[in-house]
Design an enzyme around this catalytic site. Structure first.
Site: not given
Ligand SMILES: NC(=O)c1ccc[n+]([C@@H]2O[C@H](COP(=O)([O-])OP(=O)(O)OC[C@H]3O[C@@H](n4cnc5c(N)ncnc54)[C@H](O)[C@@H]3O)[C@@H](O)[C@H]2O)c1
Length: 253
Positions: A20, A39, A56-57, A137, A150
């Site tokens: 995303i 990231d 690291d957030v 979410s 979560y």
């Molecule tokens: N995929 C879904 O169905 C969905 C649905 C609702 C919400 N979301 C939200 O969308 C957002 C993005 O998720 P996504 O689905 O693209 O997943 P993704 O795993 O592709 O992306 C998440 C990114 O966050 C990074 N990350 C994790 N821990 C970290 C940290 N401590 N510091 C810095 N970066 C870190 C990961 O390396 C990854 O690149 C998230 O907040 C997730 O909760 C996703």
């Protein structure tokens, strides 16, 4: 306060190498932004010429160093902050380990707070307007048995977004949330790829009958980041195909 946005604003996206986040990077680039990705993971993909920084957030020092690096690279702070980094640990409230619980909360909630706060502080210092968009979410308001930490973290993110929207209103920094449902990528995508039947069941459960593509979430993020809107703050853009409208098994049309 400077009331005009830079013509080519800097956008910082946490978790920007995820599905995303990366889609949001492209969407924001199309609107004229200069994009910085932060990231925890190594790139592992063509980074498309975006500024990439390891962050690291969950660490205050790391987040501060990232925003410092962004400002040094672009000569101005990020006007647009997309708070997107996230993880999902499965486990019910009864079965989750303390480690999983703490990790989920520290990345998804504390990390979101640290990111938004560090970005906002730099804008306030320079008296610049801004936009903060949290990627929340639908799980913020829909309990899931196997995702308790979560859900709790994302519910916290929603309230954090509202508190910050109020707190930063006088500073010209508008704060909103996009709340996706089942996205066919990233955190859910990994489960859908392993189990295509789960993907089919999930899309069938959605009133609109389909999974969401990351580009659709990115478009919603880009909209909420736009300097063109001046009165939208503290809101949640719910992008879940109608999932949240369901009330029990009989309610699917
Ligand atoms: N995929 C879904 O169905 C969905 C649905 C609702 C919400 N979301 C939200 O969308 C957002 C993005 O998720 P996504 O689905 O693209 O997943 P993704 O795993 O592709 O992306 C998440 C990114 O966050 C990074 N990350 C994790 N821990 C970290 C940290 N401590 N510091 C810095 N970066 C870190 C990961 O390396 C990854 O690149 C998230 O907040 C997730 O909760 C996703």
């Amino acid at each position: 306060m400077t009331t005009t946005f830079p013509t080519q604003p800097v956008a910082a996206i946490s978790g920007g190498l995820g599905d995303i986040g990366f889609a949001a990077a492209h969407a924001l680039k199309k609107t004229g932004c200069r994009v910085a990705l932060g990231d925890l993971r190594d790139a592992g993909r063509d980074t498309g010429g975006f500024h990439v920084h390891h962050v690291d957030v969950a660490s205050e020092a790391s987040v501060q160093a990232w925003f410092g690096a962004v400002e040094a690279a672009f000569g101005e702070p990020a006007s647009i902050i997309v708070v997107n980094a996230g993880i999902a640990c499965t486990g019910s409230a009864m079965s989750a380990t303390l480690d999983d619980w703490n990790r989920t909360l520290s990345v998804n909630l504390t990390g979101a707070w640290l990111t938004a706060r560090a970005g906002a502080r730099r804008l306030i210092e320079k008296q610049m307007p801004g936009r903060i968009v949290f990627v929340g979410s639908w799980a913020a308001h829909a309990p899931h048995v196997e995702l308790a930490a979560y859900c709790a973290a994302k519910a916290g993110v929603r309230m954090l977004a509202q508190c910050l929207a109020l707190e930063l209103a006088g500073k010209g920094i508008l704060v909103n949330e996009v709340a996706p449902g089942f996205v066919n990528a990233g955190l859910s995508g990994q489960f859908f790829r392993k189990d295509p039947a789960l993907a089919a069941r999930s899309s069938a459960a959605v009133p609109l009958g389909q999974l969401i593509e990351p580009g659709e979430v990115a478009a919603a993020i880009a909209y909420l980041c736009s300097p063109a809107h001046r009165n939208l703050t503290g809101s949640t853009l719910l992008l879940d195909g109608g999932l949240s409208l369901l009330r029990g098994p009989a309610s699917k049309p």
